[in-house]
Design an enzyme around this catalytic site. Structure first.
Site, PDB file in Angstrom:
ATOM      1  N   ASP A  31     -58.492  61.226-111.694  1.00 25.89           N
ATOM      2  CA  ASP A  31     -58.008  61.112-113.075  1.00 25.89           C
ATOM      3  C   ASP A  31     -59.104  61.554-114.046  1.00 25.89           C
ATOM      4  O   ASP A  31     -60.153  60.918-114.131  1.00 25.89           O
ATOM      5  CB  ASP A  31     -57.615  59.644-113.311  1.00 25.89           C
ATOM      6  CG  ASP A  31     -57.213  59.385-114.760  1.00 25.89           C
ATOM      7  OD1 ASP A  31     -56.982  60.363-115.501  1.00 25.89           O
ATOM      8  OD2 ASP A  31     -57.129  58.197-115.136  1.00 25.89           O
ATOM      9  N   ASN A  33     -58.614  62.023-117.479  1.00 26.37           N
ATOM     10  CA  ASN A  33     -58.505  61.575-118.880  1.00 26.37           C
ATOM     11  C   ASN A  33     -58.356  60.057-119.040  1.00 26.37           C
ATOM     12  O   ASN A  33     -58.054  59.568-120.128  1.00 26.37           O
ATOM     13  CB  ASN A  33     -57.343  62.301-119.593  1.00 26.37           C
ATOM     14  CG  ASN A  33     -55.982  61.923-119.006  1.00 26.37           C
ATOM     15  OD1 ASN A  33     -55.913  61.094-118.083  1.00 26.37           O
ATOM     16  ND2 ASN A  33     -54.912  62.500-119.519  1.00 26.37           N
ATOM     17  N   ASP A  49     -56.137  57.881-118.015  1.00 27.79           N
ATOM     18  CA  ASP A  49     -54.846  57.200-118.215  1.00 27.79           C
ATOM     19  C   ASP A  49     -54.332  56.566-116.914  1.00 27.79           C
ATOM     20  O   ASP A  49     -53.205  56.078-116.857  1.00 27.79           O
ATOM     21  CB  ASP A  49     -53.791  58.159-118.798  1.00 27.79           C
ATOM     22  CG  ASP A  49     -53.410  59.264-117.823  1.00 27.79           C
ATOM     23  OD1 ASP A  49     -54.034  59.351-116.732  1.00 27.79           O
ATOM     24  OD2 ASP A  49     -52.480  60.044-118.126  1.00 27.79           O
ATOM     25  N   ASP A 108     -54.978  64.002-112.417  1.00 24.82           N
ATOM     26  CA  ASP A 108     -54.564  65.147-113.238  1.00 24.82           C
ATOM     27  C   ASP A 108     -55.398  66.386-112.933  1.00 24.82           C
ATOM     28  O   ASP A 108     -56.312  66.344-112.094  1.00 24.82           O
ATOM     29  CB  ASP A 108     -54.633  64.784-114.728  1.00 24.82           C
ATOM     30  CG  ASP A 108     -56.001  64.223-115.113  1.00 24.82           C
ATOM     31  OD1 ASP A 108     -57.010  64.703-114.556  1.00 24.82           O
ATOM     32  OD2 ASP A 108     -56.058  63.289-115.935  1.00 24.82           O
ATOM     33  N   ASP A 123     -46.036  73.590-104.241  1.00 31.81           N
ATOM     34  CA  ASP A 123     -44.906  72.996-103.529  1.00 31.81           C
ATOM     35  C   ASP A 123     -43.637  73.527-104.187  1.00 31.81           C
ATOM     36  O   ASP A 123     -43.498  73.487-105.414  1.00 31.81           O
ATOM     37  CB  ASP A 123     -44.957  71.465-103.680  1.00 31.81           C
ATOM     38  CG  ASP A 123     -44.542  70.752-102.428  1.00 31.81           C
ATOM     39  OD1 ASP A 123     -43.455  71.074-101.915  1.00 31.81           O
ATOM     40  OD2 ASP A 123     -45.283  69.864-101.967  1.00 31.81           O
ATOM     41  N   ASP A 170     -40.340  72.679 -99.519  1.00 35.40           N
ATOM     42  CA  ASP A 170     -39.874  71.329 -99.206  1.00 35.40           C
ATOM     43  C   ASP A 170     -38.520  71.356 -98.476  1.00 35.40           C
ATOM     44  O   ASP A 170     -37.611  72.079 -98.890  1.00 35.40           O
ATOM     45  CB  ASP A 170     -39.731  70.571-100.542  1.00 35.40           C
ATOM     46  CG  ASP A 170     -39.471  69.100-100.362  1.00 35.40           C
ATOM     47  OD1 ASP A 170     -40.361  68.410 -99.840  1.00 35.40           O
ATOM     48  OD2 ASP A 170     -38.380  68.631-100.746  1.00 35.40           O
ATOM     49  N   GLU A 193     -41.289  73.069 -94.687  1.00 35.15           N
ATOM     50  CA  GLU A 193     -41.191  71.744 -94.066  1.00 35.15           C
ATOM     51  C   GLU A 193     -39.870  71.687 -93.314  1.00 35.15           C
ATOM     52  O   GLU A 193     -38.822  72.019 -93.866  1.00 35.15           O
ATOM     53  CB  GLU A 193     -41.231  70.666 -95.144  1.00 35.15           C
ATOM     54  CG  GLU A 193     -41.314  69.278 -94.553  1.00 35.15           C
ATOM     55  CD  GLU A 193     -40.814  68.186 -95.489  1.00 35.15           C
ATOM     56  OE1 GLU A 193     -41.219  67.049 -95.313  1.00 35.15           O
ATOM     57  OE2 GLU A 193     -39.998  68.477 -96.389  1.00 35.15           O
ATOM     58  N   HIS A 225     -48.646  63.236 -97.527  1.00 37.21           N
ATOM     59  CA  HIS A 225     -48.232  62.168 -98.433  1.00 37.21           C
ATOM     60  C   HIS A 225     -47.014  61.396 -97.922  1.00 37.21           C
ATOM     61  O   HIS A 225     -46.555  60.479 -98.586  1.00 37.21           O
ATOM     62  CB  HIS A 225     -47.910  62.780 -99.800  1.00 37.21           C
ATOM     63  CG  HIS A 225     -46.794  63.771 -99.703  1.00 37.21           C
ATOM     64  ND1 HIS A 225     -46.928  64.973 -99.033  1.00 37.21           N
ATOM     65  CD2 HIS A 225     -45.511  63.736-100.125  1.00 37.21           C
ATOM     66  CE1 HIS A 225     -45.780  65.616 -99.073  1.00 37.21           C
ATOM     67  NE2 HIS A 225     -44.892  64.887 -99.732  1.00 37.21           N
ATOM     68  N   ASP A 226     -46.466  61.779 -96.770  1.00 36.79           N
ATOM     69  CA  ASP A 226     -45.247  61.140 -96.265  1.00 36.79           C
ATOM     70  C   ASP A 226     -45.469  60.208 -95.080  1.00 36.79           C
ATOM     71  O   ASP A 226     -44.502  59.677 -94.524  1.00 36.79           O
ATOM     72  CB  ASP A 226     -44.237  62.215 -95.827  1.00 36.79           C
ATOM     73  CG  ASP A 226     -43.591  62.906 -97.014  1.00 36.79           C
ATOM     74  OD1 ASP A 226     -43.506  62.285 -98.092  1.00 36.79           O
ATOM     75  OD2 ASP A 226     -43.169  64.063 -96.860  1.00 36.79           O
TER      76      ASP A 226
HETATM   77  C1  NOJ Z   1     -40.238  66.012 -98.291  1.00 38.67           C
HETATM   78  C2  NOJ Z   1     -41.384  65.604 -99.155  1.00 38.67           C
HETATM   79  O1  NOJ Z   1     -42.580  65.807 -98.471  1.00 38.67           O
HETATM   80  C3  NOJ Z   1     -41.143  64.168 -99.522  1.00 38.67           C
HETATM   81  O2  NOJ Z   1     -42.254  63.586-100.150  1.00 38.67           O
HETATM   82  C4  NOJ Z   1     -39.914  64.092-100.384  1.00 38.67           C
HETATM   83  O3  NOJ Z   1     -39.624  62.748-100.653  1.00 38.67           O
HETATM   84  C5  NOJ Z   1     -38.716  64.737 -99.699  1.00 38.67           C
HETATM   85  N1  NOJ Z   1     -39.038  65.972 -99.061  1.00 38.67           N
HETATM   86  C6  NOJ Z   1     -37.628  65.024-100.695  1.00 38.67           C
HETATM   87  O4  NOJ Z   1     -38.009  66.061-101.548  1.00 38.67           O
END
Ligand code: NOJ
Length: 561
Positions: free
Chosen positions: A28, A30, A32, A36, A105, A206, A260, A333-334
């Site tokens: 971050d 700034n 908040d 960013d 992405d 995605d 993906e 991130h999943d």
């Molecule tokens: C895959 C993404 O990596 C995930 O984070 C997202 O929730 C789903 N696709 C839906 O876009």
């Protein structure tokens, strides 16, 4: 003896390593509390120092954040949470100065319900935007078919004004785009051109294998979640649409794409990524090696099976070799953090390094997720209302239907939620782990006092410095990039051993997945005394060809015959 490897076309994207940023939690600038682009700018030198060659940004676009950026309300702009388009251009310029490529992405299976297209199509059935989405009449009082979303109950949302339902395979606020409509495909191409013209080097696409739905949207096989999935995974026109994007846009730029692809198998993957005329994507993220400790989803856990993991890796290594190119990853991130899944919290440093060596020495383009390089772990929250993710909310409802207690659901959520990967990046032992001077939008893992970049920088033996070394070794050795792959001791439940071979050079990768000592016997054809130890996670390594492994030990030997 020189061995001849099959010809593999050499290309920059095969030689690069990628660092993934999930912007909200990266840095971050700034104050908040939200990561960013100012924050990113301040960390470009750090990213470069990892020896990666590119950055993949999870969505930076304006979004109401029902799914933290994967619900886009404007494809040609930057969210004010993260900065401005001007600032993004500066990031691209500064990254390029450092020889770092930028990958955006691209989320084109669905848009936010707050996107202009959706709003206009919802106001008026006669608007051209109505047919940008799947609007259908119900069957009496029932939705148009029996599909269920993979995130939130039924896959259809009713609109009283129109007396129609719209399709959302993910959350209600993520309306599926109708890719069969040529105007939608033109929009996608225009988005691609917009970012490529601005200087980005490629896209992570995605859930790209979901973009073509079966004609007539027939009922699906009933499942607890995701009913109908067989009618849109690798749907009838997906190859055609991707070929069209390639022909009309991507082929005109020197760019790269990684799609993906949930549910992908090596055989099917070849129809998308095999070299040649029919290739529509460069790489694919499959999920098979991520299912060694679970079934169907991260939320149904089983004990970790090394054999299952090895089988998946080896299959993709073997089947793609000389035909297509692999994408290598252990985190994003999943998914919860990998040390808590395939490694050991007790041996965090040892197992963190072993896991790095295990996948970074394989054939393919590696991706490293923010925080993975310092061995970040899962967080433990003490209350269910601290979680913020749409999947967590959905699973809570499902678990409640199964009469699970809140206490049990909390235990499961702490272990399985993808929010484990979304805690703020741990930069230092200072306030808020150095992530923000303000109140962070999500909880900082209390172990930041011990696990942070600043501490790892000072320690020559840190996981961070191991990643740097492994990524450098990879970059400097074509053997690791283009070499052949062969697995040894397939039946072992404790060791993962493989070799790579290229133009007379060989690599032997030894990984122990247990804290218990295992007797390792060097495979025939190798003599450790003649090898150069290039990566290791313990000091004092003997050159004996038979040895007992230490907890989560890894050794990588290079042989120049
Ligand atoms: C895959 C993404 O990596 C995930 O984070 C997202 O929730 C789903 N696709 C839906 O876009």
């Amino acid at each position: 003896m020189k061995t001849k490897s099959p010809e593999i076309k050499k290309t920059w994207y095969k030689e690069m390593s990628v660092y993934q940023i999930w912007p909200r939690s990266f840095c971050d600038g700034n104050g908040d509390g939200i990561g960013d682009l100012e924050g990113v700018l301040s960390k470009l030198d750090y990213i470069k120092s990892l020896n990666v060659d590119a950055i993949w940004f999870s969505p930076l676009y304006p979004s109401p954040n029902a799914d933290y950026g994967y619900d886009i309300s404007d494809y040609k702009n930057i969210s004010s949470d993260y900065g401005t388009l001007e600032l993004f251009k500066k990031v691209v310029e500064e990254a390029h100065k450092r020889d770092l490529k930028i990958i955006m992405d691209l989320v084109i299976n669905h848009t936010s319900d707050e996107h202009e297209w959706f709003k206009k199509g919802r106001e008026d059935k006669n608007s051209p935007y109505h047919n940008y989405y799947f609007w259908r009449k119900g069957r009496g009082k029932k939705p148009p078919n029996n599909w269920k979303s993979v995130f939130e109950g039924g896959a259809w949302e009713y609109d009283g004004n129109l007396d129609e339902y719209y399709l959302h395979v993910f959350a209600k606020k993520q309306a599926d785009l109708n890719m069969d409509n040529p105007a939608v495909r033109e929009e996608v191409k225009s988005i691609m051109r917009f970012w490529l013209d601005l200087g980005v080097d490629g896209f992570r696409e995605d859930v790209i294998t979901y973009i073509s739905k079966r004609e007539g949207l027939p009922n699906g096989f009933p499942l607890p979640i995701g009913t109908g999935i067989e009618h849109y995974t690798n749907g009838p026109k997906v190859h055609d649409y991707l070929a069209e994007f390639r022909r009309d846009v991507l082929d005109r730029y020197d760019c790269f794409t990684v799609g993906e692809a949930p549910g992908m198998t090596p055989k099917l993957a070849k129809s998308f990524i095999a070299e040649g005329e029919s290739k529509v994507l460069d790489l694919m993220f499959h999920f098979q090696h991520m299912a060694a400790d679970c079934i169907l989803t991260d939320w149904i856990r089983l004990p970790f099976s090394l054999k299952k993991m090895k089988k998946a890796f080896s299959r993709w290594q073997r089947e793609m070799f000389g035909v297509a190119w692999n994408a290598l990853y252990l985190e994003n991130h999943d998914h919860p953090r990998i040390i808590d899944r395939y490694g050991s919290r007790k041996y965090r440093v040892e197992s963190g390094k072993m896991l790095a060596a295990m996948y970074l020495c394989q054939s393919g383009t590696p991706f490293v997720y923010q925080g993975q390089e310092i061995g970040m772990t899962n967080i433990e929250l003490d209350s269910l209302d601290k979680f913020k993710d749409v999947i967590t909310f959905n699973n809570y409802r499902l678990f409640k239907k199964l009469h699970l207690s809140d206490e049990r659901i909390l235990r499961i959520t702490n272990r399985c939620s993808r929010e484990n990967a979304r805690t703020p990046m741990q930069w230092s032992g200072g306030k808020n782990a150095g992530f923000s001077t303000g109140e962070p939008w999500f909880y900082v893992n209390p172990n930041y006092t011990e696990i942070n970049v600043e501490a790892a920088e000072k320690d020559a033996d840190s996981i961070l410095n191991f990643y740097r070394k492994a990524l450098k070794f990879r970059k400097e050795n074509e053997l690791v990039i283009y070499g052949d792959y062969k697995e040894h001791y397939k039946e072992s439940r404790k060791l993962y051993v493989y070799e790579r071979k290229y133009n007379g050079k060989r690599l032997l990768v030894i990984c122990s997945f247990t804290e218990k000592p295992v007797r390792f016997i060097t495979p025939d054809g190798f003599n450790l005394k003649k090898g150069k130890l290039v990566l290791q996670n313990y000091k004092n390594v003997s050159d004996s060809n038979v040895f007992l492994t230490r907890p989560y030990e890894t050794r990588v030997y290079l042989f120049e015959d």
